[in-house]
Design a protein around this motif. Structure first.
Motif, PDB file in Angstrom:
ATOM      1  N   PHE A  60       0.828  -1.199   0.000  1.00  0.00           N
ATOM      2  CA  PHE A  60       0.000   0.000   0.000  1.00  0.00           C
ATOM      3  C   PHE A  60       0.868   1.257   0.000  1.00  0.00           C
ATOM      4  O   PHE A  60       0.624   2.201  -0.742  1.00  0.00           O
ATOM      5  CB  PHE A  60      -0.904  -0.021   1.237  1.00  0.00           C
ATOM      6  CG  PHE A  60      -1.837   1.139   1.363  1.00  0.00           C
ATOM      7  CD1 PHE A  60      -3.168   1.012   0.991  1.00  0.00           C
ATOM      8  CD2 PHE A  60      -1.411   2.353   1.886  1.00  0.00           C
ATOM      9  CE1 PHE A  60      -4.044   2.082   1.129  1.00  0.00           C
ATOM     10  CE2 PHE A  60      -2.277   3.422   2.022  1.00  0.00           C
ATOM     11  CZ  PHE A  60      -3.605   3.287   1.637  1.00  0.00           C
ATOM     12  N   ALA A  61       1.898   1.256   0.837  1.00  0.00           N
ATOM     13  CA  ALA A  61       2.738   2.445   1.022  1.00  0.00           C
ATOM     14  C   ALA A  61       3.883   2.542   0.012  1.00  0.00           C
ATOM     15  O   ALA A  61       4.478   3.612  -0.138  1.00  0.00           O
ATOM     16  CB  ALA A  61       3.311   2.447   2.435  1.00  0.00           C
ATOM     17  N   ASP A  62       4.182   1.460  -0.681  1.00  0.00           N
ATOM     18  CA  ASP A  62       5.320   1.422  -1.600  1.00  0.00           C
ATOM     19  C   ASP A  62       5.043   2.296  -2.819  1.00  0.00           C
ATOM     20  O   ASP A  62       4.122   2.039  -3.585  1.00  0.00           O
ATOM     21  CB  ASP A  62       5.583  -0.024  -2.034  1.00  0.00           C
ATOM     22  CG  ASP A  62       6.875  -0.194  -2.812  1.00  0.00           C
ATOM     23  OD1 ASP A  62       7.263   0.722  -3.567  1.00  0.00           O
ATOM     24  OD2 ASP A  62       7.484  -1.273  -2.687  1.00  0.00           O
ATOM     25  N   ARG A  63       5.851   3.315  -3.004  1.00  0.00           N
ATOM     26  CA  ARG A  63       5.656   4.265  -4.108  1.00  0.00           C
ATOM     27  C   ARG A  63       5.876   3.639  -5.474  1.00  0.00           C
ATOM     28  O   ARG A  63       5.479   4.198  -6.484  1.00  0.00           O
ATOM     29  CB  ARG A  63       6.583   5.476  -3.942  1.00  0.00           C
ATOM     30  CG  ARG A  63       6.416   6.207  -2.628  1.00  0.00           C
ATOM     31  CD  ARG A  63       5.289   7.190  -2.662  1.00  0.00           C
ATOM     32  NE  ARG A  63       5.219   7.906  -1.376  1.00  0.00           N
ATOM     33  CZ  ARG A  63       4.192   8.606  -1.018  1.00  0.00           C
ATOM     34  NH1 ARG A  63       3.160   8.744  -1.798  1.00  0.00           N
ATOM     35  NH2 ARG A  63       4.185   9.210   0.155  1.00  0.00           N
ATOM     36  N   LYS A  64       6.488   2.459  -5.533  1.00  0.00           N
ATOM     37  CA  LYS A  64       6.722   1.784  -6.814  1.00  0.00           C
ATOM     38  C   LYS A  64       5.774   0.615  -7.041  1.00  0.00           C
ATOM     39  O   LYS A  64       5.878  -0.075  -8.034  1.00  0.00           O
ATOM     40  CB  LYS A  64       8.169   1.301  -6.897  1.00  0.00           C
ATOM     41  CG  LYS A  64       9.149   2.453  -6.947  1.00  0.00           C
ATOM     42  CD  LYS A  64      10.558   1.973  -7.109  1.00  0.00           C
ATOM     43  CE  LYS A  64      11.480   3.184  -7.181  1.00  0.00           C
ATOM     44  NZ  LYS A  64      12.867   2.804  -7.353  1.00  0.00           N
ATOM     45  N   LYS A  65       4.873   0.395  -6.127  1.00  0.00           N
ATOM     46  CA  LYS A  65       3.899  -0.700  -6.271  1.00  0.00           C
ATOM     47  C   LYS A  65       2.494  -0.128  -6.163  1.00  0.00           C
ATOM     48  O   LYS A  65       1.965   0.397  -7.118  1.00  0.00           O
ATOM     49  CB  LYS A  65       4.139  -1.786  -5.235  1.00  0.00           C
ATOM     50  CG  LYS A  65       5.370  -2.606  -5.533  1.00  0.00           C
ATOM     51  CD  LYS A  65       5.338  -3.871  -4.751  1.00  0.00           C
ATOM     52  CE  LYS A  65       6.515  -4.729  -5.160  1.00  0.00           C
ATOM     53  NZ  LYS A  65       6.332  -6.089  -4.788  1.00  0.00           N
ATOM     54  N   GLY A  66       1.902  -0.238  -4.979  1.00  0.00           N
ATOM     55  CA  GLY A  66       0.540   0.253  -4.809  1.00  0.00           C
ATOM     56  C   GLY A  66       0.449   1.758  -4.965  1.00  0.00           C
ATOM     57  O   GLY A  66      -0.411   2.273  -5.653  1.00  0.00           O
TER      58      GLY A  66
END
Length: 159
Positions: A60-66
């Protein structure tokens, strides 16, 4: 064992193997764009494996994923900077949406809210216009990452 006894056991054994193979097939991951979203819900797990809320929080918090914080405020992650205000706040989201509704929204929000929504579909290959070639035909999240994010979102209840 007589020859006749062998043939009586063999069909039963084959039936058991067929049942096991069917169970394995249904427990597999549902392919992107093959998910049955109906009435704004996707009741079926994408993986058959429960989501991990801790891993979901990270995704959720990952800027490169969620990268969910780019558009949503989430007080539970107040230690992170730059919460967006494009989408609705996610505080208490588990009280507003069922698990099946959250799964449908995350998988392909456009199937739920309509093509005009800015929210991307995280488990679809229908990404829309202006997609870089290296991302064409790929999903943003894996099926398990979707299930993990849903597990995390289910922890966000009103206080």
């Amino acid at each position: 064992m007589t020859k006749g006894a062998t043939f009586k056991v063999l069909p039963a054994a084959l039936a058991g193997l067929a049942l096991m193979a069917a169970s394995v097939a249904t427990a597999g991951t549902v392919a992107p764009d093959s998910v049955p979203i109906e009435d704004m819900e996707l009741k079926q797990s994408l993986t058959g494996t429960p989501g991990d809320a801790v891993a979901g929080r990270e995704t959720f918090a990952d800027r490169k994923k969620g990268n969910c914080l780019a558009c949503h405020v989430n007080a539970e992650l107040d230690e992170l900077l730059f919460h967006g205000e494009v989408g609705p706040p996610l505080d208490g989201v588990a009280d507003r949406w069922s698990e099946a509704q959250l799964r449908a929204i995350i998988v392909n929000s456009k199937d739920v809210f309509g093509e005009q929504t800015i929210m991307p579909g995280f488990y679809t290959t229908k990404a829309g216009a202006r997609v870089a070639d290296k991302f064409t035909g790929k999903t943003i999240l894996s099926a398990q990452e979707v299930e993990d994010v849903i597990a995390y979102l289910q922890t966000l209840k009103e206080n």
